[in-house]
Scaffold this active site. Structure first.
Site, PDB file in Angstrom:
ATOM      1  N   GLU A   1      -6.175  -9.448  -4.095  1.00  0.00           N
ATOM      2  CA  GLU A   1      -6.911  -9.690  -2.848  1.00  0.00           C
ATOM      3  C   GLU A   1      -8.409  -9.514  -3.075  1.00  0.00           C
ATOM      4  OE1 GLU A   1      -5.397  -7.333   0.397  1.00  0.00           O
ATOM      5  OE2 GLU A   1      -3.314  -7.527  -0.265  1.00  0.00           O
TER       6      GLU A   1
ATOM      7  N   GLU B   1       0.825  -1.213   0.000  1.00  0.00           N
ATOM      8  CA  GLU B   1       0.000   0.000   0.000  1.00  0.00           C
ATOM      9  C   GLU B   1       0.858   1.262   0.000  1.00  0.00           C
ATOM     10  OE1 GLU B   1      -2.792  -0.777   3.167  1.00  0.00           O
ATOM     11  OE2 GLU B   1      -3.791  -2.336   2.009  1.00  0.00           O
TER      12      GLU B   1
END
Length: 572
Positions: free
Chosen positions: A449, A346
């Protein structure tokens, strides 16, 4: 003057019927240029339903959104375009009113420039019922034209008005070659099927010959797919080590996985200096035993809330040393055993390590990662690039800027794009446009994901998986539908506690079956040939002939690197 620039475009060929500016077509243009061009190309689909898309008729069909002024301009080469005035509010710009039809999927594009510097420009649709809908963004520059590509799915049949917004109110926004093209759901599914046939399959030819090399007509050929060539997987938790039922369910379906927590720094070194890899080691051994590839997730996490307290308390030099130890520890341990690493998780949204170690920290981390495990893909992994067009931190253009920043630090030949895919209600039109934009980076793209919030999740999951699998740039998908022995509550699951499929699990099983070649049994023609269209993967080929009491068995790998119409010659 508009130019064609076909070298930037990947367009599936199909007949198209032009009615004014509206193109009625079953084909979709996957192209999205990330180049900044001296002249804008012609609008996609001839502009679609946009009136006067190239401004050849001046201001006809166009107006100003908000209070301000727009003006027609002409470049030195004779190209006509529209411009906003320089001093304005953020939302004052060129606009046009259109009518959106419920359920239609729209692809939107435009070419933009600003008169000085560079700034982010966002395309927004103001609708009667849904308010302001973000459909795409681009970093517009002075001196050249940049392509904005976006998309939206109409939730209702209503008038709408699109316009271009920039928070920098001291620049003129120049607009040209605008397009809005609608597609029905059936046409959208046809795009997917057309793309799957093109990028996920190959036509192969198998020829049966005798000991003298003579063709054998009438030979019986059996083709059995033994493994899929497309990485489709699901995340794993350590509970799989204690459950044979979990193991059986998982290994029957998936060929790639990501451990949810067991390879993260806070799991491996909760207390400074006390490293433990026992659970990750056992899970990796399980995956190896069953031929399941593993993505390394993750080396460090840039979101401060997931950084251990002891790490946060370190002074700068000690922090640098601790991060260096972490990289060397986990990546050396699993070097050559994982196919990829989420290096700085991230890293587009967050910047904890950059704030502590300098703005080039992530670039240094990626350089170190490439040196430690040079054959693994190094992912820039983040969320909301596909899921939420209104998240301005991580639009495709922001994602690509971060990727380019890392790449500019050195030669990183194994970079990859990781898109988490934590969806609420997906907009498949926007998702496709985002993938189109990211494809311009020419690096592998994975959805890493994938899950969906608990609202019509099985339908949404199927829509997402179909869109991802069919997109030419996507090279792998990992679902985050992890089994929970206490039941499914906060996150999407694929089964109940007893491994009975939930509707989401049925979707996954249906698509796995759909995206594989089922057993083929046929005979060779007069030239001893059998041609078959096969999904990418590994195959067992068995050939028998009436004149022989023996059979010949061969293995065959079909992938994107193999040529169409390969001939596999088998002596029977």
């Amino acid at each position: 003057m508009k130019v064609s620039l076909l070298k930037f475009f990947l367009v599936f060929s199909s007949a198209a019927i032009f009615t004014g500016n509206l193109v009625t077509s079953t084909s979709y243009d996957y192209s999205a240029s990330i180049e900044c061009l001296a002249e804008p190309p012609r609008p996609q689909y001839g502009g679609g339903i946009v009136r006067n898309p190239e401004f050849n008729d001046g201001l006809k069909g166009w107006s100003v959104f908000g209070y301000g002024q727009i003006a027609e301009r002409t470049s030195d080469t004779g190209n006509r375009f529209l411009a906003t005035e320089r001093t304005r509010s953020s939302h004052q710009s060129v606009s046009q009113k259109v009518y959106l039809q419920r359920g239609m999927l729209y692809t939107f594009s435009a070419w933009l420039q600003v008169d000085q510097g560079n700034t982010t420009v966002t395309a927004i649709f103001k609708t009667a019922k849904d308010g302001f809908v973000h459909v795409g963004a681009v970093e517009a520059r002075s001196g050249c034209w940049s392509m904005l590509k976006g998309g939206l799915t109409a939730k209702s049949s209503d008038p709408a008005e699109f316009y271009f917004e920039s928070k920098n109110t001291r620049v003129e926004i120049w607009v040209d070659s605008v397009s809005l093209q609608p597609f029905t759901e059936d046409q959208w599914r046809a795009h997917q099927e057309e793309s799957i046939n093109k990028v996920r399959k190959k036509t192969v030819a198998i020829q049966a010959v005798d000991a003298n090399g003579h063709a054998l007509p009438g030979a019986s050929v059996s083709i059995q797919q033994t493994r899929s060539g497309f990485p489709l997987g699901c995340a794993l938790k350590s509970t799989i080590l204690q459950s044979s039922a979990y193991q059986s369910w998982f290994t029957a379906r998936f060929n790639v996985t990501t451990f949810t927590n067991e390879m993260k720094w806070y799991s491996n070194e909760k207390v400074e200096g006390n490293e433990t890899y026992a659970v990750a080691d056992a899970m990796l051994a399980f995956a190896k035993q069953h031929g399941i590839a593993v993505r390394g997730h993750n080396v460090v996490w840039d979101d401060r809330q997931y950084v251990q307290n002891w790490v946060q308390s370190l002074p700068t030099q000690k922090l640098r040393e601790a991060v260096n130890r972490r990289f060397n520890s986990v990546m050396t341990r699993y070097r050559g055993q994982v196919i990829a690493w989420d290096v700085v998780n991230e890293n587009v949204h967050f910047s904890y390590f950059e704030s502590r170690l300098g703005e080039n920290a992530s670039s240094i981390f990626y350089q170190q990662a490439h040196q430690l495990d040079p054959n693994a893909l190094m992912f820039l992994n983040d969320f909301n690039t596909l899921e939420a067009p209104e998240d301005e931190k991580v639009t495709p253009v922001k994602y690509l800027q971060k990727l380019q920043q890392i790449q500019s630090f050195g030669n990183f030949p194994r970079m990859a794009i990781g898109l988490e895919g934590h969806f609420t209600t997906p907009d498949i039109s926007y998702m496709r446009s985002a993938l189109d934009n990211l494809a311009g980076a020419n690096v592998p793209i994975w959805l890493t994901e994938v899950d969906v919030a608990h609202s019509n999740e099985s339908k949404h999951l199927e829509d997402i998986l179909r869109e991802a699998y069919s997109h030419p740039a996507v090279q792998g998908i990992v679902i985050f539908g992890v089994w929970n022995p206490k039941g499914c509550f906060s996150r999407m699951c694929l089964t109940d506690v007893n491994f009975k499929n939930l509707p989401t699990g049925d979707v996954v099983d249906k698509l796995i079956a759909e995206w594989r070649t089922h057993n083929v049994a046929a005979t060779t023609d007069a030239d001893g040939l059998l041609r078959a269209e096969l999904f990418h993967g590994e195959y067992k080929i068995t050939i028998n002939h009436p004149s022989s009491n023996s059979s010949s068995v061969r293995s065959l790998t079909v992938d994107s690197a193999s040529r169409n119409n390969n001939v596999l010659t088998v002596m029977v």
